[in-house]
Design an enzyme around this catalytic site. Structure first.
Site, mmCIF file in Angstrom:
data_model
loop_
_atom_site.group_PDB
_atom_site.id
_atom_site.type_symbol
_atom_site.label_atom_id
_atom_site.label_comp_id
_atom_site.label_asym_id
_atom_site.label_seq_id
_atom_site.Cartn_x
_atom_site.Cartn_y
_atom_site.Cartn_z
ATOM 1 N N HIS A 187 0.835 -1.201 0.000
ATOM 2 C CA HIS A 187 0.000 0.000 0.000
ATOM 3 C C HIS A 187 0.868 1.249 0.000
ATOM 4 O O HIS A 187 1.006 1.921 1.021
ATOM 5 C CB HIS A 187 -0.933 -0.017 1.210
ATOM 6 C CG HIS A 187 -2.025 -1.021 1.069
ATOM 7 N ND1 HIS A 187 -2.633 -1.648 2.115
ATOM 8 C CD2 HIS A 187 -2.606 -1.526 -0.050
ATOM 9 C CE1 HIS A 187 -3.550 -2.471 1.664
ATOM 10 N NE2 HIS A 187 -3.549 -2.419 0.360
ATOM 11 N N CYS A 214 3.567 -12.923 2.052
ATOM 12 C CA CYS A 214 4.595 -12.881 3.102
ATOM 13 C C CYS A 214 4.542 -14.184 3.912
ATOM 14 O O CYS A 214 3.451 -14.651 4.267
ATOM 15 C CB CYS A 214 4.320 -11.692 4.020
ATOM 16 S SG CYS A 214 5.392 -11.683 5.450
ATOM 17 N N GLU A 262 -5.362 -8.713 3.704
ATOM 18 C CA GLU A 262 -4.736 -9.843 4.413
ATOM 19 C C GLU A 262 -5.774 -10.604 5.234
ATOM 20 O O GLU A 262 -5.832 -11.842 5.215
ATOM 21 C CB GLU A 262 -3.638 -9.317 5.347
ATOM 22 C CG GLU A 262 -3.060 -10.415 6.228
ATOM 23 C CD GLU A 262 -2.488 -9.873 7.530
ATOM 24 O OE1 GLU A 262 -1.639 -8.964 7.457
ATOM 25 O OE2 GLU A 262 -2.887 -10.356 8.598
ATOM 26 N N THR A 310 -1.801 -9.450 11.161
ATOM 27 C CA THR A 310 -0.365 -9.402 11.490
ATOM 28 C C THR A 310 0.084 -8.029 11.986
ATOM 29 O O THR A 310 1.014 -7.938 12.791
ATOM 30 C CB THR A 310 0.493 -9.775 10.262
ATOM 31 O OG1 THR A 310 0.174 -8.873 9.201
ATOM 32 C CG2 THR A 310 0.280 -11.197 9.826
ATOM 33 N N SER A 324 -2.185 2.732 3.792
ATOM 34 C CA SER A 324 -1.424 1.687 4.494
ATOM 35 C C SER A 324 -1.873 1.625 5.951
ATOM 36 O O SER A 324 -1.705 2.589 6.708
ATOM 37 C CB SER A 324 0.078 1.995 4.416
ATOM 38 O OG SER A 324 0.753 1.423 5.513
ATOM 39 N N ASN A 338 -0.673 -0.113 8.446
ATOM 40 C CA ASN A 338 0.353 -0.074 9.493
ATOM 41 C C ASN A 338 0.972 1.312 9.615
ATOM 42 O O ASN A 338 1.395 1.706 10.703
ATOM 43 C CB ASN A 338 1.383 -1.202 9.323
ATOM 44 C CG ASN A 338 2.440 -0.881 8.317
ATOM 45 O OD1 ASN A 338 3.370 -0.136 8.613
ATOM 46 N ND2 ASN A 338 2.315 -1.419 7.124
#
Ligand code: SF4
Length: 295
Positions: free
Chosen positions: A42, A96, A126, A161, A221, A223
């Site tokens: 992202h 990943c 995800e 995650t 994004s 995170n």
């Protein structure tokens, strides 16, 4: 005095993102154009770079025009593998390994009769991918108090995650406090990502030492957004930028120490460009330049 710039001890690309980009760039350079089923990461800067290597982003199989497709680092559900195989498309699977571990756990646990509960954002690719591996026997909860059915008294708890270990621990304890009377057996699989955790910890530490934090990363994004939230929660003024030209001169007025960190999908080039921009906009540096021009 010039502004001191401090960077977080862990920032930017995680190993999963580096690996995904290398895999897809290498495959496109060797074999020709690839359609990526969603953004490999992202981040718009990375997306542009990949495009220059022949990697186009498509939202689904309907948009595929190449003979090869890529699964992103966020992974995908079994249906995507089936569709790629039935359409005889070459598959570049950049899932990943940490996400793949969560997918395997989800599949194994539903096969053993557990209801799989994923703590996370149901819209995140995800999470949707991990959920798909439960074949309808899983559910995503954003909050431990959200309603949930527990038909067979066996529950497995997994996390997106990029959730912090602290947030997952809180989720697990609240969930159990609310539902333990309906559960005989519980499994907790810690599927949080250590790379993300390192970035949160480093940002938290740095936030305590600076007057302003600049967090670099795509606005889409998850995170990067959480990293900015971590810095704000530490009590420091925090600005999130995608590109260096978004850094405003006014942000730097009166600052002594500015901290810089970046999400797991932010390339090193973007971090370097933002640091250069802070140096250029530093009021002390500009005053020095004006004085030397006048002299
Ligand atoms: S943040 Fe962690 S789980 Fe996500 S791609 Fe990077 S290494 Fe993998």
């Amino acid at each position: 005095m010039a502004i001191e710039i401090r960077t977080a001890s862990a920032l930017g690309f995680c190993f999963g993102v580096r690996r995904a980009i290398e895999m897809v760039e290498g495959a496109a350079d060797a074999k020709g154009p690839i359609d990526s089923l969603g953004s490999i990461v992202h981040n718009p800067v990375v997306a542009e770079r990949l495009q220059s290597h022949g990697v186009d982003i498509v939202s689904g199989f309907d948009g595929v025009s190449s003979s090869a497709v890529a699964i992103t680092a966020h992974g995908a559900g079994p249906e995507v593998y089936r569709r790629a195989a039935s359409a005889r498309l070459d598959l570049v699977d950049t899932t990943c390994p940490i996400v793949a571990r969560a997918q395997r756990a989800a599949r194994r646990l539903v096969n053993s009769g557990f209801k799989v509960i994923i703590y996370g954002d149901e819209h995140h690719p995800e999470v949707r991918g991990v959920l798909a591996w439960t074949r309808g026997r899983g559910v995503v909860l954003a909050d431990a108090a959200d309603p949930v059915e527990i038909p067979r008294r066996k529950v497995a708890l997994l996390s997106q995650t990029t959730k912090s270990q602290h947030a997952f621990t809180e989720f697990v304890s609240r969930f159990l406090a609310l539902h333990i009377d309906r559960i005989n057996e519980v499994r907790v699989i810690n599927t949080t990502c250590p790379e993300t955790e390192d970035r949160y910890a480093a940002a938290r530490e740095l936030a305590r030492e600076v007057d302003l934090m600049i967090v670099i990363g795509g606005r889409n994004s998850a995170n990067t957004g959480k990293l900015a939230g971590t810095c704000r929660a530490a009590g420091v003024e925090t600005r999130q930028v995608e590109r260096e030209d978004e850094v405003q001169p006014a942000w730097l007025e009166g600052r002594r120490v500015v901290g810089v960190t970046a999400g797991a999908s932010t390339p090193d080039d973007s971090v370097a460009a933002v640091i250069r921009r802070i140096r250029q906009l530093d009021p002390a540096a500009r005053r020095r330049e004006e004085t030397s021009r006048a002299g």
